[in-house]
Write a protein that holds these residues in place. Structure first.
Motif, mmCIF file in Angstrom:
data_model
loop_
_atom_site.group_PDB
_atom_site.id
_atom_site.type_symbol
_atom_site.label_atom_id
_atom_site.label_comp_id
_atom_site.label_asym_id
_atom_site.label_seq_id
_atom_site.Cartn_x
_atom_site.Cartn_y
_atom_site.Cartn_z
ATOM 1 N N LEU A 26 0.833 -1.210 0.000
ATOM 2 C CA LEU A 26 0.000 0.000 0.000
ATOM 3 C C LEU A 26 0.865 1.256 0.000
ATOM 4 O O LEU A 26 0.564 2.238 -0.696
ATOM 5 C CB LEU A 26 -0.929 -0.010 1.209
ATOM 6 C CG LEU A 26 -2.028 -1.085 1.205
ATOM 7 C CD1 LEU A 26 -2.853 -0.996 2.488
ATOM 8 C CD2 LEU A 26 -2.937 -0.904 -0.007
ATOM 9 N N ALA A 27 1.950 1.236 0.789
ATOM 10 C CA ALA A 27 2.840 2.398 0.814
ATOM 11 C C ALA A 27 3.484 2.615 -0.542
ATOM 12 O O ALA A 27 3.621 3.761 -1.006
ATOM 13 C CB ALA A 27 3.911 2.213 1.882
ATOM 14 N N ALA A 28 3.891 1.518 -1.214
ATOM 15 C CA ALA A 28 4.500 1.655 -2.540
ATOM 16 C C ALA A 28 3.512 2.234 -3.545
ATOM 17 O O ALA A 28 3.850 3.143 -4.312
ATOM 18 C CB ALA A 28 5.009 0.290 -3.006
ATOM 19 N N VAL A 29 2.278 1.714 -3.525
ATOM 20 C CA VAL A 29 1.272 2.200 -4.472
ATOM 21 C C VAL A 29 0.943 3.662 -4.199
ATOM 22 O O VAL A 29 0.899 4.501 -5.119
ATOM 23 C CB VAL A 29 0.008 1.323 -4.395
ATOM 24 C CG1 VAL A 29 -1.116 1.923 -5.228
ATOM 25 C CG2 VAL A 29 0.322 -0.089 -4.867
ATOM 26 N N ALA A 30 0.691 3.990 -2.921
ATOM 27 C CA ALA A 30 0.320 5.366 -2.588
ATOM 28 C C ALA A 30 1.463 6.342 -2.876
ATOM 29 O O ALA A 30 1.258 7.419 -3.450
ATOM 30 C CB ALA A 30 -0.092 5.445 -1.119
ATOM 31 N N LEU A 35 3.872 10.736 -5.958
ATOM 32 C CA LEU A 35 5.044 11.279 -6.649
ATOM 33 C C LEU A 35 4.796 11.424 -8.136
ATOM 34 O O LEU A 35 5.250 12.397 -8.764
ATOM 35 C CB LEU A 35 6.245 10.360 -6.403
ATOM 36 C CG LEU A 35 6.824 10.379 -4.985
ATOM 37 C CD1 LEU A 35 7.957 9.371 -4.861
ATOM 38 C CD2 LEU A 35 7.325 11.768 -4.618
ATOM 39 N N THR A 36 4.084 10.470 -8.734
ATOM 40 C CA THR A 36 3.769 10.582 -10.162
ATOM 41 C C THR A 36 2.955 11.843 -10.433
ATOM 42 O O THR A 36 3.214 12.579 -11.414
ATOM 43 C CB THR A 36 3.001 9.341 -10.628
ATOM 44 O OG1 THR A 36 3.817 8.183 -10.419
ATOM 45 C CG2 THR A 36 2.643 9.436 -12.094
ATOM 46 N N ARG A 37 1.982 12.095 -9.585
ATOM 47 C CA ARG A 37 1.154 13.284 -9.795
ATOM 48 C C ARG A 37 1.970 14.558 -9.625
ATOM 49 O O ARG A 37 1.865 15.501 -10.418
ATOM 50 C CB ARG A 37 -0.015 13.274 -8.808
ATOM 51 C CG ARG A 37 -1.003 14.418 -9.030
ATOM 52 C CD ARG A 37 -2.146 14.316 -8.048
ATOM 53 N NE ARG A 37 -1.655 14.457 -6.677
ATOM 54 C CZ ARG A 37 -2.418 14.299 -5.600
ATOM 55 N NH1 ARG A 37 -3.697 13.955 -5.750
ATOM 56 N NH2 ARG A 37 -1.915 14.443 -4.397
ATOM 57 N N ASP A 157 13.836 7.322 -8.584
ATOM 58 C CA ASP A 157 14.905 7.729 -7.672
ATOM 59 C C ASP A 157 14.376 8.032 -6.275
ATOM 60 O O ASP A 157 15.097 7.859 -5.276
ATOM 61 C CB ASP A 157 15.628 8.956 -8.231
ATOM 62 C CG ASP A 157 16.387 8.638 -9.512
ATOM 63 O OD1 ASP A 157 16.615 7.437 -9.768
ATOM 64 O OD2 ASP A 157 16.726 9.580 -10.253
ATOM 65 N N ALA A 158 13.142 8.483 -6.193
ATOM 66 C CA ALA A 158 12.568 8.808 -4.880
ATOM 67 C C ALA A 158 11.933 7.587 -4.215
ATOM 68 O O ALA A 158 12.036 7.402 -3.003
ATOM 69 C CB ALA A 158 11.526 9.923 -5.016
ATOM 70 N N VAL A 159 11.282 6.727 -5.041
ATOM 71 C CA VAL A 159 10.557 5.595 -4.469
ATOM 72 C C VAL A 159 11.519 4.517 -3.968
ATOM 73 O O VAL A 159 11.292 3.914 -2.917
ATOM 74 C CB VAL A 159 9.575 5.010 -5.506
ATOM 75 C CG1 VAL A 159 9.018 3.672 -5.031
ATOM 76 C CG2 VAL A 159 8.443 5.986 -5.757
ATOM 77 N N THR A 160 12.606 4.269 -4.682
ATOM 78 C CA THR A 160 13.514 3.181 -4.299
ATOM 79 C C THR A 160 14.068 3.355 -2.886
ATOM 80 O O THR A 160 13.945 2.444 -2.055
ATOM 81 C CB THR A 160 14.649 3.055 -5.318
ATOM 82 O OG1 THR A 160 14.091 2.772 -6.611
ATOM 83 C CG2 THR A 160 15.610 1.952 -4.920
ATOM 84 N N PRO A 161 14.673 4.490 -2.548
ATOM 85 C CA PRO A 161 15.163 4.621 -1.157
ATOM 86 C C PRO A 161 14.031 4.659 -0.144
ATOM 87 O O PRO A 161 14.186 4.189 0.983
ATOM 88 C CB PRO A 161 15.953 5.932 -1.176
ATOM 89 C CG PRO A 161 15.438 6.687 -2.342
ATOM 90 C CD PRO A 161 15.050 5.668 -3.361
#
Length: 432
Positions: A26-30, A35-37, A157-161
Motif C-alpha cells: 500500500l505504501a509503494a502504491v500510494a 510522486l507521479t502526480r 529515484d525517490a521511491v527506491t530509497p
C-alpha cells in the motif's frame, strides 16, 4: 497440509508478516501515485510554458512568425527528447526530432492544454501537452513533449530509497513483534509449568496472580483441581471404608482356614491386598509422592516367578540399577506381577524384562516367546475388566488392570509383537 499455523505464536507472527507486506504494498502504491502526480504536474507546467511561447509566435491568420519562433527556440529545446511542433494553415514547424501525432480521436478545438501520449521517431514514449487554437486562417495545433523518462526517473529515484526505508522499518517492526509475542506469551508458559507442578504433586494450585486476561483461567483451573481433589478424596475414603469393613470378616476367615494352608494362603493374599489399598489411601491423603526402585522390585518378582514356573521359563531382567518410577511399590508389584504372570503362562521358554530411562519417564518392556496376541484382538485384551482367559482365547491375563494402573499414574500401555514373535508389552511411567 495446513497453511495456517496451529500455535498462537505462529499465528501472531504470521499476521505481523502479512500486515507488514500489505503495508509495504500500500505504501509503494500510494507513494508512487503521489510522486507521479507531483512530478507530472511539474512537467506539465513546463510544457505549458513552452506552448505559451509557441502561441506567441502564431499570428492572427494562423501562420507563425519565423523570427519570433527563432527567438524562443532555444527555450523550447531543453535536451534530447524535448520536442515541439506547430501545425496550421501556414504549414508545420517542428524540432529536429519532431513529435508524432498521438493515436487519439479527431483533433477538436480546445484552448487549454491537455495531456497527450505519443512516441518519437525512435519509438521512445513521450509525454506531451497540446493546445488547438482557432485563428482567422483555421485551427493551429501547438504541441510540446518531453521524454517519458523525465517523469519516471525522479519517481524511481525517490521511491527506491523510500521503499528500502519502509522495508527496514517493517523488518524492525517484525523483530519487535517477535519480542512482543515472546514476552506476551510468557504468562501462558508460566501457567503451563504451574499445571505440570500441580499434576506432579509439587504444588496444590495454579498461582492466581496473573495478567487480567489470564486470571479467570487460573481461577477456573484451581476450581477444577479442588473439585477433582474432593471427588478423588471421596473415592479413596469409600475404598478405605470398604477395606476396613472387610478386614474383620477376612480375619475371621483366616482363623477358620488356618489348618488348610492352600486356602489360608489365598486369604493371606486378600488381607495383603486390603492392607495395601488402605496404606495407599493414607499415603495419598497426606500427599506423599510415590516412588519405586523398579530394578529391585522387578528382580524380586522375577525370582518368585522363576520358582513358580518350576524352571520351565527363563526370566531375564535388564534394568539399570537405581532406576525409579513415580508409582507406589504395591501398585508396581501388581502391575509387573500381572505382566510376568501372563508372560510366563504363555511363553515357550523365555521372558525378557527390560527397563530404561527416557525423556521425562521410564520405559518398561516385558516380552515373551509365546504365540502373542493378534493385532485385531489387542484392543479387546485391553478392555476394562476383560480377561481374555475367561473368554477362552488364552492370549493374556490382567492387561486391563495393567493399563488402569499405568494410566492412574499418568503413563500408558502399548502392545506389539516382539522379536521372537510373542507379545511385547511396553509400559511408560513417569520418572521417580
Amino acid at each position: 497440509m495446513r497453511a495456517w499455523p496451529r500455535s498462537i505464536r505462529g499465528r501472531m507472527l504470521a499476521l505481523s508478516v502479512v500486515a507488514g507486506m500489505v503495508a509495504l504494498v500500500l505504501a509503494a502504491v500510494a507513494t508512487t501515485g503521489i510522486l507521479t502526480r507531483v512530478v507530472t504536474d511539474g512537467i506539465d507546467r513546463r510544457l505549458d510554458a513552452q506552448i505559451a511561447l509557441l502561441a506567441s509566435s502564431v499570428t492572427a491568420d494562423g501562420r507563425f512568425d519565423a523570427a519570433r519562433l527563432a527567438a524562443v527556440r532555444p527555450a523550447l529545446e531543453a535536451g534530447p527528447g524535448w520536442d515541439w511542433r506547430i501545425a496550421g494553415p501556414g504549414g508545420v514547424a517542428a524540432s529536429d526530432t519532431f513529435l508524432l501525432a498521438p493515436d487519439e480521436g479527431p483533433v477538436r478545438h480546445h484552448d487549454r492544454p491537455r495531456t497527450r501520449r505519443g512516441r518519437g521517431p525512435d519509438g521512445a514514449p513521450l509525454h506531451a501537452r497540446e493546445v488547438v487554437l482557432a485563428t482567422g486562417g483555421g485551427r493551429v495545433v501547438l504541441s510540446a513533449a518531453a521524454p517519458r523518462g523525465i517523469v519516471e526517473r525522479p519517481i524511481r529515484d525517490a521511491v527506491t530509497p523510500l521503499l528500502t526505508l519502509l522495508a527496514v522499518l517493517i523488518a524492525l517492526l517484525a523483530v519487535a513483534a517477535v519480542v512482543q509475542v515472546f514476552y506476551g506469551l510468557r504468562p501462558l508458559r508460566a501457567i503451563e509449568r504451574a499445571i505440570v507442578a500441580v499434576r506432579d504433586g509439587r504444588a496444590d494450585a495454579v498461582p492466581e496472580d496473573q495478567p487480567a486476561e489470564l486470571r479467570p483461567l487460573a481461577e477456573e483451573l484451581n476450581a477444577l483441581v479442588r473439585a477433582n481433589g474432593a471427588a478423588l478424596a471421596a473415592a479413596r475414603q469409600s475404598a478405605a471404608n470398604l477395606a476396613h469393613a472387610l478386614k474383620t470378616p477376612v480375619a475371621a476367615l483366616a482363623l477358620e482356614l488356618r489348618d488348610d494352608p492352600p486356602r489360608a494362603h489365598l486369604v493371606d493374599r486378600i488381607d495383603a491386598t486390603l492392607r495395601h489399598h488402605l496404606a495407599r489411601a493414607r499415603d495419598r491423603v497426606v500427599g506423599r509422592r510415590p516412588d519405586t526402585d523398579i530394578a529391585e522390585a522387578a528382580g524380586a518378582l522375577a525370582a518368585t516367578l522363576r520358582k513358580l514356573s518350576g524352571g520351565r521359563v527363563a526370566i531375564d531382567t535388564a534394568i539399570a540399577p537405581g532406576l525409579h518410577a513415580a508409582i507406589e511399590p504395591g501398585d508396581f508389584d501388581e502391575l509387573l506381577g500381572n505382566l510376568l504372570d501372563n508372560a510366563v503362562r504363555h511363553a515357550a521358554g523365555r521372558v525378557d524384562v527390560r527397563g530404561q530411562a527416557i525423556a521425562g519417564g521410564v520405559r518398561l518392556c516385558v516380552e515373551d516367546d509365546g504365540p502373542g496376541i493378534a493385532p485385531d484382538a489387542r484392543e479387546r485384551a485391553l478392555a476394562p475388566g476383560v480377561r481374555l482367559d475367561e473368554r477362552g482365547e488364552g492370549h493374556g491375563f490382567g492387561l486391563a488392570i495393567v493399563r488402569e494402573l499405568s494410566e492412574l499414574y499418568g503413563g500408558r500401555l502399548e502392545l506389539a509383537t516382539g522379536a521372537a514373535g510373542g507379545l511385547l508389552v511396553t509400559v511408560i511411567l513417569p520418572r521417580g
